[in-house]
Structures are given as structure tokens and as C-alpha cells.
Design an enzyme around this catalytic site. Structure first.
Site, PDB file in Angstrom:
ATOM      1  N   HIS A 172      56.877  -1.650  32.101  1.00 44.79           N
ATOM      2  CA  HIS A 172      57.225  -1.361  33.490  1.00 44.79           C
ATOM      3  C   HIS A 172      57.593  -2.688  34.135  1.00 44.79           C
ATOM      4  O   HIS A 172      57.057  -3.739  33.748  1.00 44.79           O
ATOM      5  CB  HIS A 172      56.026  -0.819  34.266  1.00 44.79           C
ATOM      6  CG  HIS A 172      55.437   0.446  33.738  1.00 44.79           C
ATOM      7  ND1 HIS A 172      54.415   0.473  32.836  1.00 44.79           N
ATOM      8  CD2 HIS A 172      55.721   1.732  34.011  1.00 44.79           C
ATOM      9  CE1 HIS A 172      54.090   1.724  32.565  1.00 44.79           C
ATOM     10  NE2 HIS A 172      54.871   2.515  33.257  1.00 44.79           N
ATOM     11  N   ASP A 228      54.493  -4.650  34.926  1.00 51.20           N
ATOM     12  CA  ASP A 228      53.656  -5.154  33.826  1.00 51.20           C
ATOM     13  C   ASP A 228      53.996  -6.623  33.595  1.00 51.20           C
ATOM     14  O   ASP A 228      53.213  -7.375  33.024  1.00 51.20           O
ATOM     15  CB  ASP A 228      53.936  -4.410  32.504  1.00 51.20           C
ATOM     16  CG  ASP A 228      53.600  -2.931  32.574  1.00 51.20           C
ATOM     17  OD1 ASP A 228      52.780  -2.563  33.421  1.00 51.20           O
ATOM     18  OD2 ASP A 228      54.157  -2.167  31.768  1.00 51.20           O
ATOM     19  N   MET A 246      62.938  -0.246  25.311  1.00 45.92           N
ATOM     20  CA  MET A 246      62.873   0.625  26.495  1.00 45.92           C
ATOM     21  C   MET A 246      62.237  -0.109  27.663  1.00 45.92           C
ATOM     22  O   MET A 246      61.317  -0.905  27.474  1.00 45.92           O
ATOM     23  CB  MET A 246      62.050   1.869  26.130  1.00 45.92           C
ATOM     24  CG  MET A 246      61.762   2.846  27.242  1.00 45.92           C
ATOM     25  SD  MET A 246      60.303   2.469  28.243  1.00 45.92           S
ATOM     26  CE  MET A 246      59.105   3.611  27.589  1.00 45.92           C
ATOM     27  N   GLU A 250      60.507  11.848  31.760  1.00 47.32           N
ATOM     28  CA  GLU A 250      59.210  12.174  31.141  1.00 47.32           C
ATOM     29  C   GLU A 250      58.415  13.126  32.032  1.00 47.32           C
ATOM     30  O   GLU A 250      58.088  12.800  33.165  1.00 47.32           O
ATOM     31  CB  GLU A 250      58.434  10.869  30.909  1.00 47.32           C
ATOM     32  CG  GLU A 250      57.070  11.076  30.311  1.00 47.32           C
ATOM     33  CD  GLU A 250      56.348   9.759  30.021  1.00 47.32           C
ATOM     34  OE1 GLU A 250      57.000   8.690  30.028  1.00 47.32           O
ATOM     35  OE2 GLU A 250      55.135   9.808  29.802  1.00 47.32           O
ATOM     36  N   LYS A 288      55.116  15.649  33.048  1.00 42.47           N
ATOM     37  CA  LYS A 288      53.654  15.732  32.933  1.00 42.47           C
ATOM     38  C   LYS A 288      53.195  16.778  33.944  1.00 42.47           C
ATOM     39  O   LYS A 288      53.697  16.805  35.069  1.00 42.47           O
ATOM     40  CB  LYS A 288      53.038  14.357  33.247  1.00 42.47           C
ATOM     41  CG  LYS A 288      51.537  14.265  32.977  1.00 42.47           C
ATOM     42  CD  LYS A 288      51.030  12.831  33.190  1.00 42.47           C
ATOM     43  CE  LYS A 288      49.567  12.731  32.801  1.00 42.47           C
ATOM     44  NZ  LYS A 288      49.016  11.384  33.049  1.00 42.47           N
ATOM     45  N   GLU A 305      56.038  13.614  25.851  1.00 38.61           N
ATOM     46  CA  GLU A 305      54.790  12.946  25.429  1.00 38.61           C
ATOM     47  C   GLU A 305      53.801  13.988  24.919  1.00 38.61           C
ATOM     48  O   GLU A 305      53.527  14.989  25.596  1.00 38.61           O
ATOM     49  CB  GLU A 305      54.180  12.171  26.598  1.00 38.61           C
ATOM     50  CG  GLU A 305      52.805  11.615  26.216  1.00 38.61           C
ATOM     51  CD  GLU A 305      52.257  10.601  27.201  1.00 38.61           C
ATOM     52  OE1 GLU A 305      53.037   9.737  27.656  1.00 38.61           O
ATOM     53  OE2 GLU A 305      51.052  10.668  27.503  1.00 38.61           O
ATOM     54  N   HIS A 363      51.014  15.095  27.268  1.00 36.92           N
ATOM     55  CA  HIS A 363      51.404  15.780  28.495  1.00 36.92           C
ATOM     56  C   HIS A 363      51.597  17.270  28.289  1.00 36.92           C
ATOM     57  O   HIS A 363      51.360  18.068  29.196  1.00 36.92           O
ATOM     58  CB  HIS A 363      52.668  15.147  29.076  1.00 36.92           C
ATOM     59  CG  HIS A 363      52.459  13.744  29.536  1.00 36.92           C
ATOM     60  ND1 HIS A 363      53.456  12.983  30.091  1.00 36.92           N
ATOM     61  CD2 HIS A 363      51.359  12.946  29.517  1.00 36.92           C
ATOM     62  CE1 HIS A 363      52.974  11.778  30.396  1.00 36.92           C
ATOM     63  NE2 HIS A 363      51.699  11.742  30.035  1.00 36.92           N
ATOM     64  N   ASP A 411      57.002   9.739  23.378  1.00 32.78           N
ATOM     65  CA  ASP A 411      55.711   9.084  23.603  1.00 32.78           C
ATOM     66  C   ASP A 411      54.660   9.766  22.732  1.00 32.78           C
ATOM     67  O   ASP A 411      54.301  10.932  22.954  1.00 32.78           O
ATOM     68  CB  ASP A 411      55.303   9.185  25.083  1.00 32.78           C
ATOM     69  CG  ASP A 411      55.948   8.094  25.933  1.00 32.78           C
ATOM     70  OD1 ASP A 411      56.772   7.327  25.393  1.00 32.78           O
ATOM     71  OD2 ASP A 411      55.620   8.010  27.133  1.00 32.78           O
ATOM     72  N   ASP A 446      43.515  13.105  31.168  1.00 36.30           N
ATOM     73  CA  ASP A 446      44.570  12.446  30.382  1.00 36.30           C
ATOM     74  C   ASP A 446      43.937  11.426  29.431  1.00 36.30           C
ATOM     75  O   ASP A 446      43.581  10.328  29.838  1.00 36.30           O
ATOM     76  CB  ASP A 446      45.498  11.757  31.394  1.00 36.30           C
ATOM     77  CG  ASP A 446      46.662  11.075  30.746  1.00 36.30           C
ATOM     78  OD1 ASP A 446      46.887  11.276  29.546  1.00 36.30           O
ATOM     79  OD2 ASP A 446      47.356  10.327  31.464  1.00 36.30           O
ATOM     80  N   ASP A 452      45.002  10.030  26.311  1.00 40.50           N
ATOM     81  CA  ASP A 452      45.796   8.954  25.685  1.00 40.50           C
ATOM     82  C   ASP A 452      45.179   8.420  24.397  1.00 40.50           C
ATOM     83  O   ASP A 452      45.114   7.208  24.168  1.00 40.50           O
ATOM     84  CB  ASP A 452      45.989   7.767  26.656  1.00 40.50           C
ATOM     85  CG  ASP A 452      47.071   8.048  27.687  1.00 40.50           C
ATOM     86  OD1 ASP A 452      47.930   8.912  27.436  1.00 40.50           O
ATOM     87  OD2 ASP A 452      47.065   7.384  28.735  1.00 40.50           O
ATOM     88  N   ASP A 480      52.309   5.735  23.322  1.00 38.93           N
ATOM     89  CA  ASP A 480      51.849   5.596  24.707  1.00 38.93           C
ATOM     90  C   ASP A 480      50.382   6.028  24.750  1.00 38.93           C
ATOM     91  O   ASP A 480      50.057   7.124  25.197  1.00 38.93           O
ATOM     92  CB  ASP A 480      52.712   6.446  25.640  1.00 38.93           C
ATOM     93  CG  ASP A 480      52.397   6.158  27.099  1.00 38.93           C
ATOM     94  OD1 ASP A 480      51.606   5.226  27.357  1.00 38.93           O
ATOM     95  OD2 ASP A 480      52.925   6.863  27.977  1.00 38.93           O
TER      96      ASP A 480
HETATM   97  C1  GCO Z   1      51.008   8.433  31.889  1.00 37.40           C
HETATM   98  C2  GCO Z   1      52.423   8.234  31.409  1.00 37.40           C
HETATM   99  C3  GCO Z   1      52.897   6.822  31.496  1.00 37.40           C
HETATM  100  C4  GCO Z   1      54.386   6.695  31.316  1.00 37.40           C
HETATM  101  C5  GCO Z   1      54.840   5.316  31.631  1.00 37.40           C
HETATM  102  C6  GCO Z   1      56.303   5.131  31.389  1.00 37.40           C
HETATM  103  O1  GCO Z   1      50.459   9.488  31.603  1.00 37.40           O
HETATM  104  O2  GCO Z   1      50.476   7.545  32.561  1.00 37.40           O
HETATM  105  O3  GCO Z   1      52.512   8.707  30.096  1.00 37.40           O
HETATM  106  O4  GCO Z   1      52.205   6.047  30.540  1.00 37.40           O
HETATM  107  O5  GCO Z   1      54.792   7.020  30.035  1.00 37.40           O
HETATM  108  O6  GCO Z   1      54.514   5.049  32.943  1.00 37.40           O
HETATM  109  O7  GCO Z   1      57.023   5.466  32.474  1.00 37.40           O
HETATM  110 MN    MN Z   2      54.080   8.391  28.670  1.00 37.96          MN
HETATM  111 MN    MN Z   3      50.758   9.900  29.543  1.00 33.96          MN
END
Ligand code: GCO
Ligand code: MN
Ligand code: MN
Length: 391
Positions: free
Chosen positions: A59, A62, A93, A186, A188, A222, A225, A250, A260, A262, A292
Site C-alpha cells: 500500500h 506501508d 502489484m 477485491e 469482501k 481472496e 473473503h 489473494d 477475518d 488471514d 495475503d
Molecule cells: C483485508 C484485505 C487487504 C487487502 C489489501 C490490498 O482483508 O484486509 O484482504 O489485506 O488485500 O488492503 O488492498
Molecule cells: Mn486481500
Molecule cells: Mn483479507
């Protein structure tokens, strides 16, 4: 069986990438503070090189603080470019944070306040400048705050119009600057908002053809998601692929119905991960395989490396399993019988008046059709045994 030390080594052609925010995740959650110290972007790039990754994503913030002056921004981006070059890591990316700063508390592109919407587009244009400078060709847009806690706040169709306006504007900027980005949207369903607009990859696939430059825009599905909502991730990915819209992916893992999580790729739903890898490898998906995800909060940075290595290794093991699956005689012979057209059923590939009257005149023997076996139990058990490495 391959030996543990040499097999499943990540190589550049596997295109394994991680976000700065993934290996850089310090384990803060809504209930507890950081557990890992902060590493600089350059240190994170070195960590990625050490574990054998190919790419790093980021990002804008970041890397560059949100209020950095142009000179500071230039110095940081230049320094990061050199760090990546020295480490042999590419930047496939880039993306933009439209969720962290409190100014986006009511959304970014869909916020009610026109000033917030304009700022969000400006911030994205600047993030595109950073991405282009670093050599990225894919730009991900994740609308984490584009949603509601109450639908009293705006009409949802108004939100979709605002989103379209913003994406159209960014596509024009992309053309104007000659960046050549492909945008990957993306989806979610929720978190951090109560409900996020564009809840699934399918929602975005419906939205994209309504844009001014639909060819420039695809999706970034993702795993977590779709699985948060209990959906079958593979189906969304397959639809995107079939429509030529799988621009990025992702990879992580997640149990349905939870927050979430991850998790490390393949750590929660191994069989779904297998079907996914089998699909991506079978169709020849050639884009980045972006993890991700982040390490458990219990880990230190050695554990973060274990996490990152684990994501890639599991992918490569599943890739090998997928090759076995596609060359397994029993499995393939069952698959062949399932689609065979022994009864000469009329093809539906082409409509004509003649074909239609032929079809209307056809007599189907439903009892006979029902007698054909569908040995999915055996097919699935063969798959399970292949995954469990039983002869
Ligand atoms: C999440 C998202 C993020 C995005 C990232 C890229 O659930 O927080 O997956 O990780 O992928 O912000 O835009
Ligand atoms: Mn993501
Ligand atoms: Mn995510």
C-alpha cells in the site's frame, strides 16, 4: 517422495509474492497490542528474499507516510526501489490504503462527503504514481471502508454510482499517464464495516462491464473473503477466469463464520486449497500468487519466516498433488465416463431453427438416464487418498 530439504523450493517462475503488510504484520488486534517489533520495508524485503519469495506488494502508506512531503516521498521510494533491486525482489502489484486513516470512517469512493471522495481519488492517483515508479503492473483496489453499519446512511445504488465514477476516473488517469496498470477489484463481505458493498467476486464481475474501460479492470479474489461467508471460493475464481478477469489472487485461509483470520495458505481447509491449486495450475493461471495472510500472533520473526515458507511450500506440494490427480488413471477414467455422449444427445453449442426442432422432437428415456452411475463417492475417496498419500 521428495526429500524435505530440496523439494518444493520456491522459484521465480512460481511468482510467489507477499504484501509488506503481511510479513510486516505485528500482531495487533482489537483486543491486544503489538507482539512483534517493527521492521522497515527494506528489512521486510530482505526477509522475503531469505525465504525465497519472488515479489513484494505494498500500500502507499506501508512505504510512504501519509503526510510525507514530495522530497521525502521521492527519497523513500528511490531507497525502496534500490532495496528491492539489491534483494532480487520485484514489485508486481501496488495498492492504496483507503481504510486506515480516520478520514475514511464513512468510506472513500462511496463516502457521503464529496471532499472525502475527491481525496480518496487523489490518494489513489498518487499511489498509482508510486506503484508505476516501482514497476508494478497490477493495481489492487480493496474498498475496506466502502460499506455501512446502517443503510440509513445512503442508498446503496448511489454508492455503486460513486464507485463507478471513481474507477472510471482512475482508468482515465492510467491512460493519461501511460501506466498500463490492470486494476484488480477485491471483494469482501464485511469487516471492518458491518457490511461492505461488493460483497463477493461475483458482485464485482457484474459491476465491471458497466465501466467505461471494462478491459482495464478485473478482480482480485481472496480465499478468506469468500470463505468468511461460507461460499465456495473456487467457483468465484473459476467464473473470473472464464471471463478473462482473474488479474490477481489473494491466497490465505479462513474458517467460515469467524472474524477475518488471514491464516497461512492451506492451514484451515486443505481440501479446498487443493481444488484451488489444481484449478489454477490446470488452466495455466500466469499471474502472481500473492499470500495475503499473516503469522499467528504467538510468533516472533523466525515464526514469520516459518509462516511465509509454509504458504509457498504448501502451494508447491498441492501443485504436485494436482499433477498426480490429473494423471491418475482411476480418477481420469471416471471423469471420462462422466462426460461421454454415448447416446448421441443433441449438441447445444449452436442454435438454429433446425437444431431447435430436432431437440423438441427428441425423446428422452429418463429411466435409462437415471441408471447411469455417478461414482462421485469413489472419485472423492480417490482424491482424499491421494492427498493423504495412501497407495
Ligand atoms: C483485508 C484485505 C487487504 C487487502 C489489501 C490490498 O482483508 O484486509 O484482504 O489485506 O488485500 O488492503 O488492498
Ligand atoms: Mn486481500
Ligand atoms: Mn483479507
Amino acid at each position: 517422495m521428495k526429500s524435505k530439504s530440496t523439494a518444493y523450493q520456491p522459484r521465480p517462475e512460481h511468482k510467489f509474492s507477499f504484501g509488506l503488510w503481511t510479513v510486516g504484520n505485528r500482531g495487533r488486534d482489537p483486543f491486544g497490542d503489538f507482539v512483534r517489533p517493527q521492521l522497515s520495508p527494506a528489512q521486510l524485503v530482505d526477509l522475503l528474499a531469505e525465504v525465497g519469495a519472488w515479489g513484494v506488494n505494498l500500500h502507499d502508506n506501508d512505504l510512504v507516510p501519509i503526510d510525507a512531503k514530495p522530497r521525502e516521498r521521492d527519497r523513500i521510494v528511490k531507497g525502496f526501489k534500490k532495496a528491492c533491486k539489491d534483494a532480487g525482489i520485484v514489485v508486481p502489484m501496488a495498492t492504496v490504503s483507503l481504510f486506515f486513516h480516520p478520514v475514511f470512517r464513512d468510506g472513500a469512493f462511496t463516502a457521503n462527503d464529496p471532499e472525502v471522495r475527491a481525496y480518496a481519488v487523489q490518494k489513489t492517483m498518487r499511489a498509482m504514481d508510486i506503484g508505476a515508479e516501482l514497476g508494478a503492473t497490477i493495481f489492487v483496489l480493496w474498498g475496506g471502508r466502502e460499506g455501512v453499519e446502517t443503510d440509513a446512511s445512503r442508498r446503496p445504488d448511489e454508492a455503486f454510482k460513486r464507485l463507478r465514477e471513481a474507477v472510471n476516473y482512475l482508468c482515465e488517469y492510467n491512460l493519461d499517464r501511460g501506466y498500463g496498470f490492470k486494476f484488480a477489484l477485491e471483494a469482501k463481505p464485511n469487516e471492518p464495516r458491518g457490511d461492505i458493498y461488493m460483497a463477493t467476486t461475483g458482485h464485482y464481475l457484474g459491476f465491471i462491464p458497466t465501466l467505461d474501460h471494462p478491459d482495464m479492470v478485473g478482480v482480485n479474489p481472496e480465499v478468506a473473503h469468500e470463505q468468511m461467508a461460507g461460499l465456495n471460493f473456487l467457483h468465484g475464481v473459476a467464473q473470473a477466469w472464464e471471463e478473462g478477469k482473474l488479474f490477481h489472487i489473494d491466497l490465505n485461509d479462513q474458517m467460515p463464520g469467524r472474524y477475518d483470520q488471514d491464516f497461512r495458505f492451506g492451514s484451515a481447509n486443505l481440501k479446498s486449497a487443493f481444488w484451488l491449486v489444481n484449478f489454477l495450475e490446470n488452466v495455466g493461471y500466469a499471474g502472481p500468487r500473492h499470500f495475503d495472510a499473516h503469522a499467528y500472533r504467538t510468533e516472533d520473526y523466525e515464526g514469520v519466516k516459518d509462516f511465509a515458507r509454509g504458504c509457498m511450500r504448501t502451494y508447491l506440494i498441492l501443485k504436485e498433488k494436482a499433477e498426480q490427480w490429473r494423471s491418475d488413471k482411476d480418477i481420469q477414467s471416471i471423469l471420462k465416463t462422466l462426460v461421454a455422449n454415448k447416446s448421441g444427445a443433441p449438441s447445444l453449442a449452436e442454435y438454429s431453427k433446425k437444431n431447435a426442432s430436432g431437440l423438441l422432437a427428441c425423446e428422452f428415456d429418463k429411466d435409462k438416464i437415471l441408471r447411469k452411475r455417478l461414482p462421485y463417492e469413489r472419485l472423492d475417496q480417490l482424491t482424499v487418498e491421494l492427498l493423504l498419500a495412501v497407495d
